[in-house]
Design a protein around this motif. Structure first.
Motif, PDB file in Angstrom:
ATOM      1  N   UNK A  43       0.804  -1.204   0.000  1.00  0.00           N
ATOM      2  CA  UNK A  43       0.000   0.000   0.000  1.00  0.00           C
ATOM      3  C   UNK A  43       0.841   1.259   0.000  1.00  0.00           C
ATOM      4  N   UNK A  44       0.199   2.351   0.428  1.00  0.00           N
ATOM      5  CA  UNK A  44       0.823   3.670   0.338  1.00  0.00           C
ATOM      6  C   UNK A  44       0.447   4.497   1.561  1.00  0.00           C
ATOM      7  N   UNK A  61      -6.965   1.311  -2.607  1.00  0.00           N
ATOM      8  CA  UNK A  61      -7.484   0.740  -3.844  1.00  0.00           C
ATOM      9  C   UNK A  61      -7.028   1.535  -5.055  1.00  0.00           C
ATOM     10  N   UNK A  62      -7.037   2.837  -4.936  1.00  0.00           N
ATOM     11  CA  UNK A  62      -6.611   3.674  -6.050  1.00  0.00           C
ATOM     12  C   UNK A  62      -5.115   3.484  -6.332  1.00  0.00           C
ATOM     13  N   UNK A  63      -4.335   3.285  -5.279  1.00  0.00           N
ATOM     14  CA  UNK A  63      -2.891   3.050  -5.456  1.00  0.00           C
ATOM     15  C   UNK A  63      -2.636   1.726  -6.171  1.00  0.00           C
ATOM     16  N   UNK A  64      -3.368   0.691  -5.821  1.00  0.00           N
ATOM     17  CA  UNK A  64      -3.204  -0.602  -6.494  1.00  0.00           C
ATOM     18  C   UNK A  64      -3.480  -0.465  -7.986  1.00  0.00           C
ATOM     19  N   UNK A  65      -4.576   0.223  -8.326  1.00  0.00           N
ATOM     20  CA  UNK A  65      -4.907   0.435  -9.741  1.00  0.00           C
ATOM     21  C   UNK A  65      -3.828   1.245 -10.433  1.00  0.00           C
ATOM     22  N   UNK A  66      -3.394   2.322  -9.775  1.00  0.00           N
ATOM     23  CA  UNK A  66      -2.396   3.209 -10.357  1.00  0.00           C
ATOM     24  C   UNK A  66      -1.086   2.471 -10.614  1.00  0.00           C
ATOM     25  N   UNK A  67      -0.632   1.696  -9.647  1.00  0.00           N
ATOM     26  CA  UNK A  67       0.613   0.948  -9.816  1.00  0.00           C
ATOM     27  C   UNK A  67       0.511  -0.026 -10.977  1.00  0.00           C
ATOM     28  N   UNK A  68      -0.651  -0.671 -11.115  1.00  0.00           N
ATOM     29  CA  UNK A  68      -0.843  -1.615 -12.222  1.00  0.00           C
ATOM     30  C   UNK A  68      -0.786  -0.897 -13.563  1.00  0.00           C
TER      31      UNK A  68
END
Length: 423
Positions: free
Chosen positions: A31-32, A53-60
């Motif tokens: 996470x972040x 959740x937004x960080x997971x999407x962004x990293x992907x």
């Protein structure tokens, strides 16, 4: 910095990602860390599921663009972050019944957030968890059976979110929707999360969510529309008696612009095209830009009245969202301007000759002259009407990379598409 010669990919690689690489990414627990003040001081290690959740999407998405050559970053590192954050959300944030904890501690222990120590207090946290699981599901490095578990969890949380939005029982912390009103943010976020999940997995739950969201936005059987040719609602009242209230009269131009590019993306995700959308949408976008633009100081105001200017209307009294609109209507926010940068660029691509090219230049010049921190500390995300830094909380007490990085990713893709087409 001005829009002339601006490279979204370079700004993302050289300014935005390095700051988060050094300050935000929690590669130990996943996470972040986002609870930074406007001055860049970490004030808490709590993790809001909304941001995780937004960080997971962004990293992907960053990892995907690194694999394709669109970004010159370490794709493997961002891929690991996507998968680690997705697993953090799935194993720590997701609760029974398709709900998520609003926040956890740094290691993932859910923390009470509601007035009676409830853990789950916001459907937006749930939907952003779905978004993160959807993004990570596209990563080829995601091992089985974790990938399948993430997809199943995403479907369950999305279906639960849809049911609560449909029945109007969804909790919407940090700002409850007043009884007797429907909000734009619910179907808008449902549309985005559902479209991204459908693009990743093609699930029936995702298609159902997108279909319902479109019905809410444009009107369907038994559904009054949130969007119409001449106006849109941020909070649509059930009763005509409430149409002259502040809640009904106020508009959020940044939300409308963000939604319009989401509608175009959603059509692409489900195999349609922008041509299937109502032909009056460009006019509605121009209306939002005209209402929102601050002719005195430049930039887009956070809230305006439906007829322009300071939000007005009858007050119910004691409503925290009413107080938010009244106290912050004139602020200039990072997310509003980031979303407007991309929306105007994409709208210019699909609706040439309507004036979006000029609006994009205007918005981009203001944004780049106002928000990026000259000392290299990412962006100062919250500004007053004149553009000076403002130390306050907006929605969540976080500094979040999502809107900035997402806009730069999307703008970089458009730029690369243009270069490819010109070859």
């Amino acid at each position: 910095m001005t829009g002339s010669g601006f490279s979204p990919g370079a700004h993302l690689q050289d300014t935005i990602l390095p700051w988060w690489d050094s300050n935000g990414a929690d590669d130990l627990h996943g996470g972040v860390l986002t609870c930074y003040s406007n001055a860049g001081v970490l004030e808490s290690s709590d993790k809001y599921t909304w941001s995780q959740g937004r960080w997971a999407w962004l990293c992907a998405e960053i990892a995907a663009d690194a694999r394709s050559g669109m970004l010159k970053v370490d794709g493997d590192k961002w891929s690991r972050r996507a998968l680690q954050t997705s697993e953090f959300v799935r194993t720590h944030s997701v609760l029974e019944g398709g709900l998520t904890a609003f926040r956890t501690d740094q290691t993932g222990v859910p923390l009470p957030s509601g007035p009676n120590s409830e853990l789950a207090t916001s459907v937006f946290a749930d939907l952003f968890a779905v978004l993160g699981l959807a993004g990570a599901a596209t990563d080829p490095a995601y091992p089985e059976p974790a990938r399948s578990a993430a997809s199943v969890t995403a479907d369950e949380v999305l279906a639960s979110s849809l049911a609560r939005i449909r029945s109007r029982t969804a909790l919407t912390a940090p700002y409850p929707v007043r009884p007797g009103f429907c909000d734009l943010a619910g179907p808008m976020t449902l549309l985005h999360a559902g479209s991204e999940l459908y693009k990743s997995t093609g699930s029936e739950a995702a298609r159902n969510a997108v279909a319902f969201a479109l019905g809410q936005l444009f009107g369907g059987p038994g559904q009054a529309p949130m969007l119409q040719e001449k106006q849109w609602w941020e909070f649509r009242p059930d009763s005509v008696q409430d149409e002259d209230s502040l809640l009904a009269r106020h508009r959020t131009p940044g939300h409308l612009l963000e939604l319009l590019w989401m509608l175009i993306h959603s059509q692409e995700a489900i195999g349609g095209s922008a041509a299937a959308l109502p032909d009056w949408l460009p006019g509605l976008a121009l209306r939002a830009l005209e209402l929102g633009w601050d002719e005195e100081h430049g930039g887009l105001l956070r809230y305006v009245d439906k007829d322009g200017g300071v939000p007005s209307g009858a007050l119910f009294g004691g409503d925290p969202y009413e107080e938010l609109v009244q106290s912050t209507w004139s602020t200039k926010l990072w997310w509003v301007h980031a979303e407007a940068m991309y929306a105007t660029k994409l709208l210019a691509r699909h609706y040439g000759g309507c004036g979006f090219e000029e609006w994009n230049a205007k918005v981009t010049d203001y944004t780049l002259a106002t928000f990026p921190d000259p000392g290299g500390q990412e962006w100062t995300q919250i500004r007053d009407r004149q553009g000076a830094p403002l130390d306050m909380v907006v929605a969540l007490p976080v500094k979040d990379p999502f809107h900035i990085a997402r806009t730069l990713l999307f703008l970089n893709r458009l730029e690369k598409d243009d270069l490819h087409a010109a070859q």
